[in-house]
Design a protein around this motif. Structure first.
Motif, mmCIF file in Angstrom:
data_model
loop_
_atom_site.group_PDB
_atom_site.id
_atom_site.type_symbol
_atom_site.label_atom_id
_atom_site.label_comp_id
_atom_site.label_asym_id
_atom_site.label_seq_id
_atom_site.Cartn_x
_atom_site.Cartn_y
_atom_site.Cartn_z
ATOM 1 N N HIS A 120 42.445 39.416 36.590
ATOM 2 C CA HIS A 120 42.328 38.826 37.925
ATOM 3 C C HIS A 120 43.507 37.896 38.209
ATOM 4 C CE1 HIS A 120 37.911 39.670 37.104
ATOM 5 N NE2 HIS A 120 38.174 40.381 38.182
ATOM 6 N N THR B 124 38.884 42.937 28.205
ATOM 7 C CA THR B 124 39.211 42.395 29.530
ATOM 8 C C THR B 124 38.124 42.681 30.567
ATOM 9 O OG1 THR B 124 40.731 44.241 29.666
ATOM 10 C CG2 THR B 124 41.712 42.069 29.574
ATOM 11 N N GLU C 179 41.600 52.268 40.929
ATOM 12 C CA GLU C 179 40.328 52.988 41.041
ATOM 13 C C GLU C 179 39.838 53.088 42.490
ATOM 14 O OE1 GLU C 179 40.698 49.941 39.777
ATOM 15 O OE2 GLU C 179 38.901 48.719 39.981
ATOM 16 N N PHE C 180 40.476 52.345 43.386
ATOM 17 C CA PHE C 180 40.054 52.407 44.793
ATOM 18 C C PHE C 180 40.884 53.377 45.630
ATOM 19 C CE2 PHE C 180 38.586 48.223 43.340
ATOM 20 C CZ PHE C 180 37.228 48.378 43.588
ATOM 21 N N PHE D 29 47.634 49.228 42.810
ATOM 22 C CA PHE D 29 48.504 49.051 41.640
ATOM 23 C C PHE D 29 47.649 49.151 40.369
ATOM 24 C CE2 PHE D 29 47.505 44.776 39.971
ATOM 25 C CZ PHE D 29 46.706 44.285 40.992
ATOM 26 N N LEU E 130 45.801 45.353 34.844
ATOM 27 C CA LEU E 130 46.369 44.806 33.615
ATOM 28 C C LEU E 130 45.341 44.950 32.491
ATOM 29 C CD1 LEU E 130 48.434 42.897 32.112
ATOM 30 C CD2 LEU E 130 46.941 41.056 32.827
HETATM 31 P P1 ATP Z 1 36.342 44.035 36.125
HETATM 32 O O1 ATP Z 1 37.123 45.298 36.229
HETATM 33 O O2 ATP Z 1 36.817 43.133 35.042
HETATM 34 O O3 ATP Z 1 34.874 44.252 36.079
HETATM 35 P P2 ATP Z 1 36.247 43.691 38.950
HETATM 36 O O4 ATP Z 1 37.311 44.557 39.501
HETATM 37 O O5 ATP Z 1 34.871 44.203 39.029
HETATM 38 O O6 ATP Z 1 36.635 43.248 37.475
HETATM 39 P P3 ATP Z 1 36.324 41.909 41.178
HETATM 40 O O7 ATP Z 1 35.743 40.568 41.313
HETATM 41 O O8 ATP Z 1 35.776 43.005 41.987
HETATM 42 O O9 ATP Z 1 36.258 42.276 39.627
HETATM 43 O O10 ATP Z 1 37.902 41.867 41.315
HETATM 44 C C1 ATP Z 1 38.598 41.101 42.240
HETATM 45 C C2 ATP Z 1 39.992 41.652 42.350
HETATM 46 O O11 ATP Z 1 40.659 41.610 41.088
HETATM 47 C C3 ATP Z 1 40.009 43.104 42.788
HETATM 48 O O12 ATP Z 1 40.967 43.234 43.811
HETATM 49 C C4 ATP Z 1 40.393 43.858 41.559
HETATM 50 O O13 ATP Z 1 41.070 45.036 41.873
HETATM 51 C C5 ATP Z 1 41.264 42.850 40.814
HETATM 52 N N1 ATP Z 1 41.253 43.096 39.373
HETATM 53 C C6 ATP Z 1 40.164 43.215 38.583
HETATM 54 N N2 ATP Z 1 40.511 43.486 37.305
HETATM 55 C C7 ATP Z 1 41.870 43.531 37.292
HETATM 56 C C8 ATP Z 1 42.846 43.783 36.279
HETATM 57 N N3 ATP Z 1 42.489 44.045 35.023
HETATM 58 N N4 ATP Z 1 44.154 43.755 36.624
HETATM 59 C C9 ATP Z 1 44.518 43.489 37.890
HETATM 60 N N5 ATP Z 1 43.656 43.254 38.888
HETATM 61 C C10 ATP Z 1 42.347 43.271 38.608
#
Ligand code: ATP
Ligand code: MG
Length: 555
Positions: free
Chosen positions: A43, A268, A232-233, A258, A261
Motif C-alpha cells: 500500500h 504481504t 487485477e482490476f 500497475f 509490489l
Molecule cells: P491486499 O492485496 O493486501 O489484500 P487490497 O488490495 O485488498 O490489499 P485495498 O485496501 O483494497 O487492499 O487497497 C488499497 C489500494 O492499495 C488499492 O488501490 C490497491 O490496488 C493498492 N495495493 C494493494 N496491495 C498492493 C501492493 N502489494 N502493491 C501496490 N499496491 C497495492
C-alpha cells in the motif's frame, strides 16, 4: 530538488499525453483503501505513487475510504490507515472522503440506470445467478427477470431500499451483455439486500452497492482524473467505464493499472497478515516482523527509507518480487548518517583489567557518529571492570580469529589496548571472567609505539552499565520452504524469527533512550527502542537491520 530524469514512467507518459491533448486540464489522484486491515508495504507503494503524481503535476490527492462492505470494516482500521498515510508524508489536507458518504448518490445513480433501461431487479438466487453466468468458454443465459418494465424495476428497487425483502432475496443488476467474453460484463450485480450495521452510516441502509459499481462512481464523484490501481482490476475496467458513462459523467476518470509490489519470502497479502494476527502468531498488526506500515515504523524504519525503496522499485506492468534486502539497504543508508553510534553488549562477558588502578574511573571522548562529524562527541565512562561480547573471547581460537584469546592483544574501541592474561570458568565449564592488562599509553585506542593489533572490540563499563532487553529478528517465513505451504496454504513459519536477549548491557546514554529512538549499536546493527515495549529507564531495543549485507543496488 527533484532530479531531471530522461525517462518518465509509463503512468507519467500517459498523464503528459492527457494534459497535452486536453483530455484533462488537471490531475487528481487518490488512495482508496478498504478499512478492513492495516496497510502494508505494498500500500505504501500505491500511496506514494498517487501522492507523488499529484505533487508532480500540481494536482490534488484524495484519501478515500472504500467502505462499502460493512462486514469487515472497523473504525480501528480507519484510524490506523490515517496515521500511516500521514506518517508516510502523503498529505490529503481537507480531502478526506468516505465512499459511504456517497450512498445516497450511488442510489440515485442506480435509479438513473433503471430509468435508462440499463439495470433490472433480479429474483434469481445467488446460486442461480452463478449458473446463468456461463463460463470463460460458454456464454451466459439471460435472467428470466431481465425484461421487467422500468416501472416495476423502480418500484422493486425502492422497496429493496425500504427493507421489504429479506437479505439475499433480490439484487439489482446492470443490463449489459450475457454473452460478453469479459465475465465482468455479464449483467453484474450492482446492489444487494443485506441488513448490516455500517461503521459510518449505522443502520440507515439495508441495501449496499457492490464494489464494481461503487468504486468507479466514487472516483467520478470526486473528479479523480487518473484512477491508478493494480493489475487485477484490468478486467474490470470495461465495467467501470460502462458505469460512469451510463450514469452520465462528462469527464470520467481514466484507469491505469500497475503491478503490485511483492517482497520475496515475505507475507504481504492483507488476508494472510490478518490471519497471523488473529491466530496470535504475531504480537498484533504492528509486530516488528511484519511488513505492515505500523510494524515497519515500530521496527524503526523511517518514512524516508520507505520512499527511497518505492522509488528504486519504479512502476511496472509486470508482476515480480522485490528482494527484502533492498528495503534493508534503504534503511541502512538512511540511518548511517542520522543514527548515533553507541556501544551495547548483547551477550555480556566480564572483562577485568588487573593492572587498572583499583577504584579508578575515567571518561573517554567518543565520536557520536564517525561518518558524520556534525553529530559531535560524548563522554563514555571507563573503568577496570567491563563487559565485552561473549563471542569476542575464545579459549582456543580458530585460525584468523583476531579478538581476545590468551596471550592476544586487541583494541577496546576508543579506549585502550588490552592483552588477555587468563580467564575463569564455573563448574559447568563456562567462561565467567576474562582477565587482561592494559597499556595506559594507548589511551583513545591509539598505538603508543607503532605496534599493531588486528582486532577492535566494543565494551561497556560495568559499574555504570545500563540494563536492557534486546530483540533480534529473522524473517517470519521459513525461506527454505517458501511463504505458503502448498497443501494447507498456511504460512511456513521460521521458528527462530524472534530472539529475546534479556541481559544486555548498554552505555549510560542508551539506558535513557526514548521510545522510537534509533541507534547504531557498534558492530551489532541498527536498533530502535520499541515504542510498545519500552518503559522509561527500561528500554527494549529491537534490531532494525544488521550492518552487513551482500545486497547490491541493481544497475
Ligand atoms: P491486499 O492485496 O493486501 O489484500 P487490497 O488490495 O485488498 O490489499 P485495498 O485496501 O483494497 O487492499 O487497497 C488499497 C489500494 O492499495 C488499492 O488501490 C490497491 O490496488 C493498492 N495495493 C494493494 N496491495 C498492493 C501492493 N502489494 N502493491 C501496490 N499496491 C497495492
Ligand atoms: Mg481490495
Amino acid at each position: 530538488m527533484e532530479k531531471e530524469t530522461v525517462s518518465r514512467n509509463f503512468i507519467e507518459q500517459i498523464i503528459d499525453e492527457d494534459l497535452k491533448e486536453g483530455t484533462y486540464t488537471e490531475v487528481c489522484t487518490r488512495f482508496p483503501p478498504e478499512p478492513n486491515g492495516y496497510l502494508h508495504i505494498g500500500h505504501a507503494k500505491s500511496i506514494l505513487l498517487n501522492y507523488g503524481l499529484a505533487k508532480k503535476y500540481n494536482g490534488r490527492f484524495n484519501l478515500r475510504f472504500d467502505d462499502t462492505n460493512p462486514t469487515k470494516e472497523r473504525t480501528e482500521f480507519v484510524d490506523s490507515i490515517k496515521r500511516d498515510v500521514a506518517w508516510l508524508g502523503a498529505e490529503w489536507e481537507d480531502r478526506l472522503y468516505f465512499a459511504s458518504n456517497y450512498f445516497d448518490r450511488m442510489y440515485e445513480a442506480a435509479v438513473t440506470l433503471i430509468k435508462k433501461g440499463k439495470a433490472f431487479v433480479c429474483d434469481l438466487s445467488a446460486d442461480e445467478i452463478r449458473a446463468y453466468r456461463g463460463t470463460l468458454t460458454e456464454p451466459g443465459k439471460d435472467s428470466p427477470w431481465r425484461n421487467r418494465s422500468i416501472e416495476e424495476n423502480l418500484d422493486l428497487f425502492e422497496r429493496m431500499k425500504n427493507g421489504e425483502f429479506p437479505d439475499g432475496s433480490r439484487v439489482l443488476r446492470a443490463k449489459i451483455d450475457m454473452a460478453s467474453p469479459n465475465m465482468n460484463m455479464r449483467d453484474p450485480v450492482i446492489y444487494r439486500v443485506a441488513r448490516m450495521s455500517h461503521h459510518n452510516t449505522g443502520d440507515k441502509w439495508c441495501i449496499y452497492p457492490m464494489y464494481d459499481f461503487a468504486h468507479p462512481l466514487e472516483d467520478a464523484f470526486e473528479g479523480v482524473t487518473h484512477s491508478i490501481c493494480t493489475l487485477e482490476f484490468e478486467d474490470h475496467r470495461p465495467l467501470y467505464n460502462w458505469v460512469v458513462q451510463e450514469v452520465g459523467f462528462a469527464h470520467p476518470p481514466k484507469q491505469i493499472e500497475f503491478a503490485k509490489l511483492y517482497l520475496t519470502n515475505v507475507v504481504t497479502g492483507k488476508r494472510y497478515i490478518k490471519k497471523l494476527v488473529e491466530d496470535g502468531i504475531v504480537d498484533g498488526w504492528d509486530d516488528p516482523r511484519l511488513v505492515t506500515i505500523a510494524a515497519l515504523r515500530r521496527r524503526g524504519y523511517t518514512p524516508e527509507s520507505i520512499r527511497t525503496f518505492v522509488e528504486l522499485g519504479g512502476v511496472s506492468k509486470a508482476n515480480s518480487s522485490t528482494d527484502y534486502a533492498m528495503l534493508e539497504y534503504c534503511i541502512r543508508d538512511d540511518l548511517k548518517q542520522k543514527a548515533p553510534r553507541l556501544m551495547a553488549v548483547l551477550e555480556p562477558l566480564r572483562l577485568v583489567i588487573d593492572n587498572y588502578p583499583a577504584g579508578q574511573t575515567e571518561e573517554l571522548c567518543v565520536p557520536n557518529n564517525p561518518e558524520n562529524e556534525e553529530a559531535g562527541t560524548r563522554m563514555v565512562p571507563f573503568s577496570g571492570e567491563l563487559f565485552i561480547e561473549r563471542s569476542d573471547f575464545m579459549e582456543e581460537p580458530p585460525r584468523k580469529y583476531f579478538r581476545l584469546f590468551p596471550g592476544n592483544e586487541v583494541r577496546l574501541m576508543n579506549a585502550y589496548f588490552v592483552k588477555c592474561t587468563g580467564f575463569e570458568k564455573d563448574a559447568d565449564g563456562n567462561v565467567t571472567t576474562v582477565h587482561c592488562t592494559y597499556d595506559p599509553e594507548s589511551r583513545g585506542g591509539n598505538s603508543p609505539d607503532g605496534r599493531k593489533v588486528k582486532g577492535t572490540i566494543h565494551w561497556v563499563s560495568a559499574p555504570t552499565a545500563g540494563r536492557a532487553e534486546c530483540r533480534l529478528y529473522e524473517n517470519l517465513v521459513d525461506e527454505e520452504k517458501g511463504v505458503y505451504d502448498e497443501e494447507t496454504g498456511a504460512v511456513n513459519l521460521n521458528p527462530n524469527s524472534l530472539t529475546v536477549l534479556k541481559d544486555c548491557v548498554v552505555e549510560p546514554a542508551l539506558a535513557k533512550a526514548a521510545a522510537g529512538e534509533k541507534f547504531q549499536f557498534v558492530r551489532n546493527g541498527f536498533f530502535c527502542a520499541d515504542e510498545k515495549l519500552s518503559k522509561p529507564g527500561a528500554p527494549v531495543f529491537g534490531r532494525i537491520v544488521s550492518l552487513k549485507s551482500s545486497f547490491k543496488l541493481p544497475g
